[in-house]
Design a protein around this motif. Structure first.
Motif, PDB file in Angstrom:
ATOM      1  N   SER A   2       8.071  94.039  11.454  1.00 46.71           N
ATOM      2  CA  SER A   2       9.304  94.131  11.076  1.00 46.71           C
ATOM      3  C   SER A   2       9.578  92.351   9.785  1.00 46.71           C
ATOM      4  O   SER A   2       9.013  91.502  10.618  1.00 46.71           O
ATOM      5  CB  SER A   2      10.350  94.117  11.779  1.00 46.71           C
ATOM      6  OG  SER A   2      10.129  92.841  13.059  1.00 46.71           O
ATOM      7  N   GLY A  51      19.080 104.554   7.956  1.00 51.71           N
ATOM      8  CA  GLY A  51      17.713 104.443   7.921  1.00 51.71           C
ATOM      9  C   GLY A  51      16.417 103.789   7.601  1.00 51.71           C
ATOM     10  O   GLY A  51      15.944 103.655   8.680  1.00 51.71           O
ATOM     11  N   GLU A  54      16.798 100.335   9.346  1.00 47.42           N
ATOM     12  CA  GLU A  54      15.878 100.067  10.923  1.00 47.42           C
ATOM     13  C   GLU A  54      14.704 100.409  10.197  1.00 47.42           C
ATOM     14  O   GLU A  54      13.593  99.439  11.424  1.00 47.42           O
ATOM     15  CB  GLU A  54      16.760 101.143  11.728  1.00 47.42           C
ATOM     16  CG  GLU A  54      17.960 101.314  11.978  1.00 47.42           C
ATOM     17  CD  GLU A  54      18.257 102.669  12.086  1.00 47.42           C
ATOM     18  OE1 GLU A  54      19.787 102.191  13.263  1.00 47.42           O
ATOM     19  OE2 GLU A  54      17.845 104.012  12.185  1.00 47.42           O
ATOM     20  N   ARG A  55      14.160 101.071   9.872  1.00 44.50           N
ATOM     21  CA  ARG A  55      12.510 101.451   9.647  1.00 44.50           C
ATOM     22  C   ARG A  55      11.802 100.314   9.126  1.00 44.50           C
ATOM     23  O   ARG A  55      10.903  99.755   9.549  1.00 44.50           O
ATOM     24  CB  ARG A  55      12.273 102.442   8.686  1.00 44.50           C
ATOM     25  CG  ARG A  55      12.955 104.131   9.178  1.00 44.50           C
ATOM     26  CD  ARG A  55      12.279 105.145   9.019  1.00 44.50           C
ATOM     27  NE  ARG A  55      12.206 105.061   7.206  1.00 44.50           N
ATOM     28  CZ  ARG A  55      13.615 105.943   6.944  1.00 44.50           C
ATOM     29  NH1 ARG A  55      14.871 106.742   7.732  1.00 44.50           N
ATOM     30  NH2 ARG A  55      14.320 105.566   6.310  1.00 44.50           N
ATOM     31  N   ILE A  59      14.706  97.347  13.340  1.00 45.77           N
ATOM     32  CA  ILE A  59      16.336  96.864  14.180  1.00 45.77           C
ATOM     33  C   ILE A  59      16.738  98.706  14.087  1.00 45.77           C
ATOM     34  O   ILE A  59      16.500  99.903  14.269  1.00 45.77           O
ATOM     35  CB  ILE A  59      16.628  96.442  13.616  1.00 45.77           C
ATOM     36  CG1 ILE A  59      17.519  96.111  12.045  1.00 45.77           C
ATOM     37  CG2 ILE A  59      15.791  95.029  13.374  1.00 45.77           C
ATOM     38  CD1 ILE A  59      18.272  95.930  11.603  1.00 45.77           C
ATOM     39  N   THR A  60      17.691  98.882  15.196  1.00 47.19           N
ATOM     40  CA  THR A  60      18.281  99.526  15.904  1.00 47.19           C
ATOM     41  C   THR A  60      20.398  99.582  15.568  1.00 47.19           C
ATOM     42  O   THR A  60      20.172  98.006  15.433  1.00 47.19           O
ATOM     43  CB  THR A  60      18.166 100.377  16.957  1.00 47.19           C
ATOM     44  OG1 THR A  60      16.920 100.223  17.737  1.00 47.19           O
ATOM     45  CG2 THR A  60      19.302 101.384  17.940  1.00 47.19           C
ATOM     46  N   ASP A  62      23.924  99.874  15.635  1.00 53.00           N
ATOM     47  CA  ASP A  62      24.968 101.140  16.005  1.00 53.00           C
ATOM     48  C   ASP A  62      24.781 102.157  15.236  1.00 53.00           C
ATOM     49  O   ASP A  62      24.661 102.071  13.585  1.00 53.00           O
ATOM     50  CB  ASP A  62      26.298 100.292  16.293  1.00 53.00           C
ATOM     51  CG  ASP A  62      25.843  99.644  17.267  1.00 53.00           C
ATOM     52  OD1 ASP A  62      24.963  99.520  17.939  1.00 53.00           O
ATOM     53  OD2 ASP A  62      26.595  98.646  17.256  1.00 53.00           O
ATOM     54  N   ASP A  63      25.834 103.353  15.816  1.00 55.03           N
ATOM     55  CA  ASP A  63      26.065 104.327  14.799  1.00 55.03           C
ATOM     56  C   ASP A  63      27.709 104.192  13.506  1.00 55.03           C
ATOM     57  O   ASP A  63      27.743 104.397  13.158  1.00 55.03           O
ATOM     58  CB  ASP A  63      27.159 105.568  15.934  1.00 55.03           C
ATOM     59  CG  ASP A  63      25.821 106.538  16.370  1.00 55.03           C
ATOM     60  OD1 ASP A  63      24.485 106.118  15.818  1.00 55.03           O
ATOM     61  OD2 ASP A  63      25.175 106.930  17.463  1.00 55.03           O
ATOM     62  N   GLN A  82      21.277  90.824  14.003  1.00 61.91           N
ATOM     63  CA  GLN A  82      20.529  92.241  14.889  1.00 61.91           C
ATOM     64  C   GLN A  82      18.554  91.155  14.851  1.00 61.91           C
ATOM     65  O   GLN A  82      18.066  90.764  15.468  1.00 61.91           O
ATOM     66  CB  GLN A  82      20.114  93.141  14.741  1.00 61.91           C
ATOM     67  CG  GLN A  82      21.113  93.384  14.386  1.00 61.91           C
ATOM     68  CD  GLN A  82      20.987  94.987  16.053  1.00 61.91           C
ATOM     69  OE1 GLN A  82      19.892  94.482  16.468  1.00 61.91           O
ATOM     70  NE2 GLN A  82      21.930  95.743  16.210  1.00 61.91           N
ATOM     71  N   VAL A  89      20.700  95.475  21.432  1.00 64.70           N
ATOM     72  CA  VAL A  89      19.854  96.300  20.700  1.00 64.70           C
ATOM     73  C   VAL A  89      20.128  97.627  21.913  1.00 64.70           C
ATOM     74  O   VAL A  89      19.950  97.260  22.858  1.00 64.70           O
ATOM     75  CB  VAL A  89      18.808  96.393  19.946  1.00 64.70           C
ATOM     76  CG1 VAL A  89      18.132  97.555  19.211  1.00 64.70           C
ATOM     77  CG2 VAL A  89      18.374  95.039  18.969  1.00 64.70           C
TER      78      VAL A  89
END
Length: 89
Positions: A2, A51, A54-55, A59-60, A62-63, A82, A89
């Motif tokens: 990352s 997406g 994140e990849r 990181i993740t 929130d929806d 983040q 997270v």
């Protein structure tokens, strides 16, 4: 692996790679405070963008990140938080 920084250039690249760019919108202009919908990015394109972020950045999100972060500046803030660990997270 990352990255530790998320820039407007990263966001522009990811938007173009994931959903392309509307020919009528200049992503190289001052877009920081322009709503994603005005830039031609609807919910499906933004989900793809999320997406990819994140990849690539490990990181993740929130929806509801794109409901709350409606502009590039707001999204940059969320992703940066983040990456720096300011958000659980």
């Amino acid at each position: 692996m990352s990255k530790q920084e998320f820039t407007i250039d990263d966001l522009k690249r990811i938007l173009r790679e994931g959903a392309g760019a509307d020919e009528t919108v200049d992503l190289d202009g001052d877009i920081l405070d322009t709503d994603f919908e005005e830039l031609g990015y609807e919910s499906l394109a933004l989900l793809e963008t999320g997406g990819r972020i994140e990849r690539e950045f490990g990181i993740t999100l929130d929806d509801d990140v794109f409901t709350d972060a409606r502009t590039p500046r707001a999204l940059l803030g969320v992703v940066s938080d983040q990456l720096t660990g300011l958000v659980d997270v």
